[in-house]
Design a protein around this motif. Structure first.
Motif, PDB file in Angstrom:
ATOM      1  N   ALA A  12      -4.799  -7.415 -11.085  1.00  0.00           N
ATOM      2  CA  ALA A  12      -3.311  -6.718 -10.655  1.00  0.00           C
ATOM      3  C   ALA A  12      -2.916  -5.103 -11.657  1.00  0.00           C
ATOM      4  CB  ALA A  12      -2.475  -7.694 -10.945  1.00  0.00           C
ATOM      5  N   LEU A  13      -3.993  -4.791 -12.489  1.00  0.00           N
ATOM      6  CA  LEU A  13      -3.409  -3.623 -13.755  1.00  0.00           C
ATOM      7  C   LEU A  13      -3.369  -2.152 -12.687  1.00  0.00           C
ATOM      8  CD1 LEU A  13      -4.218  -5.179 -17.471  1.00  0.00           C
ATOM      9  CD2 LEU A  13      -2.267  -4.972 -15.979  1.00  0.00           C
ATOM     10  N   SER A  14      -4.831  -3.239 -12.011  1.00  0.00           N
ATOM     11  CA  SER A  14      -5.081  -1.549 -10.955  1.00  0.00           C
ATOM     12  C   SER A  14      -3.967  -1.045 -10.151  1.00  0.00           C
ATOM     13  CB  SER A  14      -6.306  -1.955 -10.121  1.00  0.00           C
ATOM     14  OG  SER A  14      -5.316  -2.899  -9.087  1.00  0.00           O
ATOM     15  N   LEU A  15      -2.823  -1.931  -9.962  1.00  0.00           N
ATOM     16  CA  LEU A  15      -1.756  -1.173  -9.198  1.00  0.00           C
ATOM     17  C   LEU A  15      -1.200  -0.460  -9.922  1.00  0.00           C
ATOM     18  CD1 LEU A  15      -0.764  -4.039  -7.792  1.00  0.00           C
ATOM     19  CD2 LEU A  15      -1.808  -3.398  -6.615  1.00  0.00           C
ATOM     20  N   ALA A  16      -1.249   0.229 -10.725  1.00  0.00           N
ATOM     21  CA  ALA A  16      -1.170   1.482 -12.000  1.00  0.00           C
ATOM     22  C   ALA A  16       0.096   0.989 -12.638  1.00  0.00           C
ATOM     23  CB  ALA A  16      -1.515   3.289 -11.098  1.00  0.00           C
ATOM     24  N   ILE A  17      -0.127  -0.321 -13.137  1.00  0.00           N
ATOM     25  CA  ILE A  17       1.087  -0.735 -14.306  1.00  0.00           C
ATOM     26  C   ILE A  17       0.845   0.525 -15.278  1.00  0.00           C
ATOM     27  CG2 ILE A  17       1.604  -2.075 -15.370  1.00  0.00           C
ATOM     28  CD1 ILE A  17       1.364  -3.734 -13.097  1.00  0.00           C
ATOM     29  N   ALA A  18       2.338   1.193 -15.632  1.00  0.00           N
ATOM     30  CA  ALA A  18       2.385   2.403 -16.522  1.00  0.00           C
ATOM     31  C   ALA A  18       1.235   1.084 -18.143  1.00  0.00           C
ATOM     32  CB  ALA A  18       3.684   2.547 -17.184  1.00  0.00           C
ATOM     33  N   GLN A  33       1.289  -1.102  -0.755  1.00  0.00           N
ATOM     34  CA  GLN A  33      -0.202  -0.033  -0.172  1.00  0.00           C
ATOM     35  C   GLN A  33       1.128   1.563  -0.124  1.00  0.00           C
ATOM     36  OE1 GLN A  33      -2.628  -0.137   3.034  1.00  0.00           O
ATOM     37  NE2 GLN A  33      -3.183  -2.250   2.618  1.00  0.00           N
ATOM     38  N   GLU A  34       2.081   1.104   0.988  1.00  0.00           N
ATOM     39  CA  GLU A  34       2.486   2.254   0.722  1.00  0.00           C
ATOM     40  C   GLU A  34       3.267   2.500  -0.502  1.00  0.00           C
ATOM     41  OE1 GLU A  34       6.863   3.762   2.746  1.00  0.00           O
ATOM     42  OE2 GLU A  34       5.606   2.141   4.159  1.00  0.00           O
ATOM     43  N   LEU A  35       4.114   1.529  -0.990  1.00  0.00           N
ATOM     44  CA  LEU A  35       4.885   1.626  -1.861  1.00  0.00           C
ATOM     45  C   LEU A  35       3.838   2.472  -3.446  1.00  0.00           C
ATOM     46  CD1 LEU A  35       7.713   0.615  -4.000  1.00  0.00           C
ATOM     47  CD2 LEU A  35       6.317  -1.386  -3.954  1.00  0.00           C
ATOM     48  N   PHE A  36       3.189   1.708  -3.567  1.00  0.00           N
ATOM     49  CA  PHE A  36       1.959   2.137  -4.800  1.00  0.00           C
ATOM     50  C   PHE A  36       1.011   3.491  -3.736  1.00  0.00           C
ATOM     51  CE2 PHE A  36       3.047  -2.941  -5.299  1.00  0.00           C
ATOM     52  CZ  PHE A  36       3.845  -2.093  -6.586  1.00  0.00           C
ATOM     53  N   GLY A  37       1.449   3.683  -3.062  1.00  0.00           N
ATOM     54  CA  GLY A  37       0.700   4.626  -2.789  1.00  0.00           C
ATOM     55  C   GLY A  37      -1.103   4.791  -2.605  1.00  0.00           C
ATOM     56  N   PHE A  38      -1.481   3.392  -2.133  1.00  0.00           N
ATOM     57  CA  PHE A  38      -2.882   3.117  -2.080  1.00  0.00           C
ATOM     58  C   PHE A  38      -3.464   3.519  -0.621  1.00  0.00           C
ATOM     59  CE2 PHE A  38      -2.003   1.209  -6.293  1.00  0.00           C
ATOM     60  CZ  PHE A  38      -2.928   2.035  -7.109  1.00  0.00           C
ATOM     61  N   ASN A  42       5.324   1.971 -12.574  1.00  0.00           N
ATOM     62  CA  ASN A  42       4.132   2.257 -11.990  1.00  0.00           C
ATOM     63  C   ASN A  42       3.513   3.875 -11.994  1.00  0.00           C
ATOM     64  OD1 ASN A  42       5.611  -0.499 -10.463  1.00  0.00           O
ATOM     65  ND2 ASN A  42       3.514  -1.388 -10.844  1.00  0.00           N
ATOM     66  N   LEU A  43       2.424   3.385 -12.121  1.00  0.00           N
ATOM     67  CA  LEU A  43       1.619   5.125 -11.790  1.00  0.00           C
ATOM     68  C   LEU A  43       1.344   5.337 -10.157  1.00  0.00           C
ATOM     69  CD1 LEU A  43       0.568   6.244 -14.963  1.00  0.00           C
ATOM     70  CD2 LEU A  43       2.784   6.293 -14.431  1.00  0.00           C
ATOM     71  N   ARG A  44       1.950   5.715  -9.594  1.00  0.00           N
ATOM     72  CA  ARG A  44       1.360   5.934  -8.079  1.00  0.00           C
ATOM     73  C   ARG A  44      -0.424   6.345  -8.050  1.00  0.00           C
ATOM     74  NH1 ARG A  44       5.045   5.294  -3.594  1.00  0.00           N
ATOM     75  NH2 ARG A  44       4.482   7.068  -1.983  1.00  0.00           N
ATOM     76  N   ALA A  45       0.003   6.606  -6.739  1.00  0.00           N
ATOM     77  CA  ALA A  45      -1.907   7.233  -6.508  1.00  0.00           C
ATOM     78  C   ALA A  45      -1.459   8.505  -6.745  1.00  0.00           C
ATOM     79  CB  ALA A  45      -2.362   7.052  -5.191  1.00  0.00           C
ATOM     80  N   ASP A  46      -0.940   9.232  -6.379  1.00  0.00           N
ATOM     81  CA  ASP A  46      -0.542  10.917  -6.537  1.00  0.00           C
ATOM     82  C   ASP A  46       0.229  11.101  -7.990  1.00  0.00           C
ATOM     83  OD1 ASP A  46       2.080   9.731  -6.687  1.00  0.00           O
ATOM     84  OD2 ASP A  46       2.962  10.379  -4.867  1.00  0.00           O
ATOM     85  N   GLY A  47       0.377  10.399  -8.757  1.00  0.00           N
ATOM     86  CA  GLY A  47       0.942  10.681  -9.763  1.00  0.00           C
ATOM     87  C   GLY A  47       2.299  10.395 -10.556  1.00  0.00           C
ATOM     88  N   SER A  48       3.473  10.550  -9.477  1.00  0.00           N
ATOM     89  CA  SER A  48       4.113  10.069  -9.677  1.00  0.00           C
ATOM     90  C   SER A  48       4.482   8.718 -10.384  1.00  0.00           C
ATOM     91  CB  SER A  48       5.314  10.567  -8.162  1.00  0.00           C
ATOM     92  OG  SER A  48       4.590   9.467  -7.039  1.00  0.00           O
ATOM     93  N   THR A  49       6.192   8.629 -10.107  1.00  0.00           N
ATOM     94  CA  THR A  49       5.874   6.939 -11.089  1.00  0.00           C
ATOM     95  C   THR A  49       7.483   5.936 -10.022  1.00  0.00           C
ATOM     96  OG1 THR A  49       5.934   7.961 -12.873  1.00  0.00           O
ATOM     97  CG2 THR A  49       7.196   5.943 -13.406  1.00  0.00           C
ATOM     98  N   VAL A  50       7.137   5.059 -10.341  1.00  0.00           N
ATOM     99  CA  VAL A  50       7.893   4.037  -9.878  1.00  0.00           C
ATOM    100  C   VAL A  50       8.258   3.639 -10.298  1.00  0.00           C
ATOM    101  CG1 VAL A  50       6.836   3.269  -8.062  1.00  0.00           C
ATOM    102  CG2 VAL A  50       8.441   3.278  -7.242  1.00  0.00           C
TER     103      VAL A  50
END
Length: 754
Positions: A58-64, A43-48, A90-98
């Protein structure tokens, strides 16, 4: 308790508490790639926040978006029991990329079945955003290049990885001969250039000498144009310049595609002021990065070109080994067939299957209008499998001309396959372990007689065909599956048995023969996987839906029944029996000279009823007379078997001089022992004449109980006989003799002229 007498409290913690303390994301998905668990670090890594992604794909983890295809391939591979490791954007919930480094393993039920997927992920890089983009891009480009050997797939994957992450426009041009051809034209947002502006895929490209792409190819080094406003005049055409101005092209990098000193083409990336990038300009670091990417792409292109050349050679080799066109017209049969070679298997470092296989099929005209049908599969892939397949097909065709039962043919074929084992001398000498194992081959051989509707067959480890009778689909049952050809290798004892089986097909029955590539399919992007039995059931249902339609429709339905890409060659043969009875005349005669004229009369009546012209009928009757006369003469000269004397009580009288059974020449007692003891006389010899009419030919068969096969001999000038078979050989289109269960059959064929 531990050695200090303390009880470790962690032993009593629930698994969720332990997982939530891990400095690594743990995500569990079901068979449909839906998330069923994610620990606190995920949850912390992906910002959820909370468990809001549980129950979603699993694509809902904001995979590009450009990584969606890779995620689908991951699921397919792991659900088959494999493991996977790679990098995602991955695109995090705040719009940043990880960028995350992921390791995926199958989640197994206690029974061993794969129930889902477990993914362990961590952040790949801890640096500023632009450095993450650059290094993550290079790593992911390498992964995509390692996953395919098909040129179009390779280039498409590279372009979709670069756009829109690193570029707004991507062009890849590759030489074909001395012409530069555009192979990729990828643009952000799905935009496409208007016709007549930028070259389209498949169009030739020509760059003027001052163009940055021409400079990159001539210098053999990447060229950076930081500000395109100063280089507008270098566009290949006025239309290209105008479109570049309209699209706001701000910066370009062009890099040559070089491998082993050979120039394969050029790769160009462009940024646009119309994009939302904070700084739409490349720098020197970007130029070096694209140069490194271009070097990898060039190696991949070279491998793809070599692979495609090898594959085309193998396909051409296999195509020429398979039958080009099966017999266009066979009496009492309709035939359709399909053959499709396997596509390359794309994999992430787990091996790539690049070659054609050894599936084969054949339809072989036999004596008297009968037909042999074979379908089989050689173990393995590549040129060796195709070469073995070609040798098998040729060998079986040769064996089939002996007209022996299918089980005998498979026994000979098995012996032939096992002779392919040979010792290969190693540098340090050789032993039994150095023997090359013979290829394993599965096949089924059928012989069909359209006049009697009898299907004889023997199986060697092949899947049973489907049979359609009165619109109902079932399996043609094999009493014995039989061992695969080549199973008995060097030093392996025991006899391999192939059982002879037969069945009578109803009028209009249909057989669907296929190789296992039909039911062993790779799942497509939906990730759906079918077991062999599930796939076979889908084929049954598809065939049942079109069971009363023509054989071509049935073949197409069978081929399209199972979704997914073919993982192995697919061969399908569909045969349907005639709904009407075929013309046949048959009668048994005593083997006496007077019966020659009777046999000729039967033949003349049959030929007249079948509408044969007088000249044709006269020739056919002449050959009937010759073959029947030959049978009668040899029946009269066949040595009589030793005859037994039977006592009234059923016992055998002893031979008077210590011999074996009674023979009348052993006795000279002047009494009628045959009359007193009752001699068992041998039955009178007989022959059977069978006449068959097909659409384009007639067949004549003469059966008798003499095991000796006839042969043509040279008759002397004064010989009264010896010319009958010579006449048959000269006047008939084909003739021959085959052994039967109780003797032999001599046959000949005559074409019907309209």
């Amino acid at each position: 308790m531990n050695r200090w007498g303390e009880t470790p409290y962690e032993a009593h913690l629930p698994p969720e508490t332990v997982l939530n303390q891990m400095e690594m994301a743990v995500i569990v998905c079901d068979r449909f790639s839906n998330v069923i668990y994610g620990n606190a670090f995920a949850q912390e890594l992906f910002g959820f926040g909370g468990d809001e992604f549980v129950g979603h794909s699993a694509l809902s983890l904001a995979i590009a978006e450009e990584d969606h295809e890779q995620a689908a391939e991951l699921a397919r591979h792991v659900l088959k029991g494999g493991v996977w490791e790679g990098t995602f954007c991955n695109l995090r919930a705040d719009g940043s990329t990880v960028y995350t480094r992921a390791h995926a393993v199958p989640l197994r039920h206690p029974s061993g079945a794969v129930d889902g997927i477990v993914i362990f992920a961590r952040e790949a890089l801890r640096s500023n955003q632009r450095e993450q983009d650059r290094y993550g891009l290079l790593e992911r480009i390498g992964e995509r290049l390692a996953g395919s050997l098909e040129l179009e797939t390779t280039l498409r994957r590279v372009a979709t990885t670069l756009v829109p992450q690193f570029a707004d426009h991507c062009f890849i041009d590759v030489f074909s001969g001395d012409r530069l051809i555009r192979r990729v034209s990828q643009h952000a947002g799905g935009w496409t250039p208007p016709p007549g502006t930028w070259a389209e895929v498949g169009d030739p490209v020509s760059y003027p000498p001052g163009h940055f792409s021409a400079k990159a190819m001539s210098r053999r080094d990447a060229v950076l144009v930081e500000d395109m406003l100063r280089h507008r005049f270098e566009a290949p055409s006025e239309q290209s310049r105008r479109l570049g101005d309209a699209m706001g092209i701000t910066s370009v990098i062009s890099a040559p595609l070089l491998v082993r000193g050979e120039l394969l083409g050029v790769m160009s990336l462009a940024l646009s002021s119309l994009s939302a990038r904070p700084d739409p300009h490349y720098d020197g670091f970007d130029r070096d990065l694209l140069g490194a990417i271009a070097g990898r792409v060039a190696i991949a292109i070279d491998n793809s070109l070599l692979f495609e050349e090898e594959r085309e050679t193998a396909l051409a080799f296999q195509k020429h080994l398979l039958p080009g066109d099966l017999p266009p017209k066979l009496d009492g049969l309709q035939i359709a067939w399909r053959y499709e070679p396997a596509r390359p298997l794309e994999s992430h470092g787990h091996g790539i299957q690049t070659q054609v296989g050894g599936d084969w099929y054949d339809v072989i005209p036999l004596s008297a209008g009968r037909v042999g049908v074979v379908i089989g599969d050689v173990e393995g892939r590549g040129a060796r499998a195709a070469a073995v397949m070609g040798q098998l097909r040729a060998a079986l065709r040769a064996f089939a001309q002996d007209d022996k039962p299918p089980a005998d043919i498979l026994r000979k074929l098995d012996e032939w396959v096992r002779t392919m084992t040979r010792p290969e001398r190693m540098r340090s000498g050789w032993n039994s372990d150095d023997l090359v194992r013979p290829p394993l081959v599965s096949c089924t051989y059928f012989v069909y007689d359209a006049w009697s509707r009898v299907l004889e067959f023997a199986n060697a480890g092949h899947d049973p065909p489907l049979i359609i009778t009165d619109g109902q689909v079932g399996d043609l049952t094999f009493e014995s599956e039989g061992a695969m050809l080549g199973v008995r290798g060097p030093g392996v004892g025991g006899e391999i048995l192939f059982n002879e089986e037969s069945t009578e097909l109803k009028p209009g029955s249909t057989l669907v023969l296929y190789t296992d590539g039909l039911i062993d399919r790779r799942p497509r992007d939906d990730g759906e996987y079918h077991s062999r039995e599930e796939a076979r059931e889908r084929v049954r249902q598809a065939v049942a839906a079109v069971a009363r339609r023509d054989v071509e429709t049935i073949a197409n339905a069978a081929y399209e029944a199972v979704p997914g890409d073919i993982n192995d060659d697919v061969a399908i043969v569909v045969i349907r029996t005639a709904g009407d009875e075929l013309a046949v005349q048959e009668r048994t005669f005593p083997a006496e000279p007077i019966m020659v004229s009777e046999a000729r009369r039967l033949a003349a009546d049959a030929f007249a009823a079948w509408g044969m012209h007088d000249e044709q009928a006269e020739l056919a009757c002449l050959l009937v007379s010759e073959v029947v006369t030959n049978v009668v003469l040899h029946a009269a000269t066949t040595p009589a078997p030793r005859r037994e004397l039977v006592l009234d009580g059923g016992g055998i009288a002893p031979a008077p001089f210590g011999g074996g059974a009674f023979d009348e020449d052993d006795w000279d007692l002047g009494v009628d022992l045959a009359g007193q003891l009752g001699r068992r006389e041998p039955p009178a010899k007989e022959f059977r004449l069978r006449l068959r009419r097909g659409a384009d030919a007639i067949w004549v068969e003469v059966f008798d109980t003499d095991m000796r096969l006839p042969r043509i001999r040279s008759a002397g000038e004064t010989d009264e006989g010896g010319r009958g078979l010579y006449l048959v050989d000269q006047l008939a289109s084909r003739w021959g003799a085959r052994p039967t269960a109780d003797g032999k059959a001599v046959w000949f064929e005559l074409p019907l002229h309209s």
